[in-house]
Write a protein that holds these residues in place. Sequence first.
Motif, PDB file in Angstrom:
ATOM      1  N   ILE A  70       0.853  -1.187   0.000  1.00  0.00           N
ATOM      2  CA  ILE A  70       0.000   0.000   0.000  1.00  0.00           C
ATOM      3  C   ILE A  70       0.890   1.238   0.000  1.00  0.00           C
ATOM      4  N   SER A  71       0.467   2.233  -0.723  1.00  0.00           N
ATOM      5  CA  SER A  71       1.205   3.489  -0.763  1.00  0.00           C
ATOM      6  C   SER A  71       0.226   4.619  -1.043  1.00  0.00           C
ATOM      7  N   ARG A  72       0.740   5.841  -0.998  1.00  0.00           N
ATOM      8  CA  ARG A  72      -0.110   6.995  -1.261  1.00  0.00           C
ATOM      9  C   ARG A  72       0.726   8.134  -1.786  1.00  0.00           C
ATOM     10  N   ASP A  73       0.055   9.008  -2.515  1.00  0.00           N
ATOM     11  CA  ASP A  73       0.656  10.244  -2.999  1.00  0.00           C
ATOM     12  C   ASP A  73      -0.300  11.366  -2.618  1.00  0.00           C
ATOM     13  N   ASN A  74       0.019  12.061  -1.554  1.00  0.00           N
ATOM     14  CA  ASN A  74      -0.895  13.087  -1.062  1.00  0.00           C
ATOM     15  C   ASN A  74      -1.018  14.267  -2.031  1.00  0.00           C
ATOM     16  N   ALA A  75      -0.004  14.490  -2.829  1.00  0.00           N
ATOM     17  CA  ALA A  75      -0.080  15.569  -3.822  1.00  0.00           C
ATOM     18  C   ALA A  75      -1.103  15.253  -4.907  1.00  0.00           C
ATOM     19  N   LYS A  76      -1.370  13.974  -5.100  1.00  0.00           N
ATOM     20  CA  LYS A  76      -2.325  13.554  -6.135  1.00  0.00           C
ATOM     21  C   LYS A  76      -3.641  13.057  -5.532  1.00  0.00           C
ATOM     22  N   ASN A  77      -3.783  13.159  -4.213  1.00  0.00           N
ATOM     23  CA  ASN A  77      -5.000  12.673  -3.548  1.00  0.00           C
ATOM     24  C   ASN A  77      -5.296  11.215  -3.927  1.00  0.00           C
ATOM     25  N   THR A  78      -4.260  10.427  -3.997  1.00  0.00           N
ATOM     26  CA  THR A  78      -4.415   9.062  -4.498  1.00  0.00           C
ATOM     27  C   THR A  78      -3.713   8.061  -3.598  1.00  0.00           C
ATOM     28  N   ALA A  79      -4.390   6.946  -3.381  1.00  0.00           N
ATOM     29  CA  ALA A  79      -3.792   5.811  -2.682  1.00  0.00           C
ATOM     30  C   ALA A  79      -3.690   4.653  -3.656  1.00  0.00           C
ATOM     31  N   TYR A  80      -2.741   3.784  -3.394  1.00  0.00           N
ATOM     32  CA  TYR A  80      -2.473   2.678  -4.309  1.00  0.00           C
ATOM     33  C   TYR A  80      -2.401   1.361  -3.544  1.00  0.00           C
ATOM     34  N   LEU A  81      -2.686   0.313  -4.255  1.00  0.00           N
ATOM     35  CA  LEU A  81      -2.471  -1.034  -3.721  1.00  0.00           C
ATOM     36  C   LEU A  81      -1.853  -1.864  -4.839  1.00  0.00           C
ATOM     37  N   GLN A  82      -0.571  -2.141  -4.691  1.00  0.00           N
ATOM     38  CA  GLN A  82       0.124  -2.985  -5.656  1.00  0.00           C
ATOM     39  C   GLN A  82       0.006  -4.430  -5.193  1.00  0.00           C
ATOM     40  N   MET A  83      -0.502  -5.272  -6.068  1.00  0.00           N
ATOM     41  CA  MET A  83      -0.765  -6.662  -5.708  1.00  0.00           C
ATOM     42  C   MET A  83       0.052  -7.567  -6.612  1.00  0.00           C
ATOM     43  N   ASN A  84       0.956  -8.314  -6.023  1.00  0.00           N
ATOM     44  CA  ASN A  84       1.807  -9.239  -6.765  1.00  0.00           C
ATOM     45  C   ASN A  84       1.529 -10.675  -6.341  1.00  0.00           C
ATOM     46  N   ASN A  85       1.947 -11.595  -7.183  1.00  0.00           N
ATOM     47  CA  ASN A  85       1.770 -13.018  -6.902  1.00  0.00           C
ATOM     48  C   ASN A  85       0.324 -13.320  -6.490  1.00  0.00           C
ATOM     49  N   LEU A  86      -0.589 -12.851  -7.284  1.00  0.00           N
ATOM     50  CA  LEU A  86      -2.000 -12.997  -6.962  1.00  0.00           C
ATOM     51  C   LEU A  86      -2.431 -14.458  -6.973  1.00  0.00           C
ATOM     52  N   LYS A  87      -3.378 -14.750  -6.101  1.00  0.00           N
ATOM     53  CA  LYS A  87      -3.913 -16.099  -5.942  1.00  0.00           C
ATOM     54  C   LYS A  87      -5.423 -16.080  -6.170  1.00  0.00           C
TER      55      LYS A  87
END
Length: 112
Positions: A70-87
């Motif tokens: 999980i990460s965020r960029d407050n300058a862009k008002n955006t949060a992210y969820l990078q999902m790897n090795n999905l099951k």
Amino acid sequence: QVHLVESGGGLVHPGGSLGLSCVASGVTFSRYAVTWYRQSPGKERELVAGISDKGGLRHYADSVKGRFTISRDNAKNTAYLQMNNLKPDDTATYYCEIGMYWGQGTQVTVSS
């Protein structure tokens, strides 16, 4: 009025990756923690990951530790969820939550 819009879901093979985004408007984004949840039919909503308002603290469900970020960029008002090795068990509708506001969700399907 607060709006949260998730995007980035889709169909992916097991072992694949997806990156979700949550764009917020109508809220002072940098003042709030962000939490990603997921829910699939017949199951209770599950907390997936959370991040503090400035991004210094993060936590994850045991089921996704080491695979999701999980990460965020407050300058862009955006949060992210990078999902790897999905099951296949990751298949669900993913929602972001900010200050008790929710987005409409984005569907993630993991299937061969």
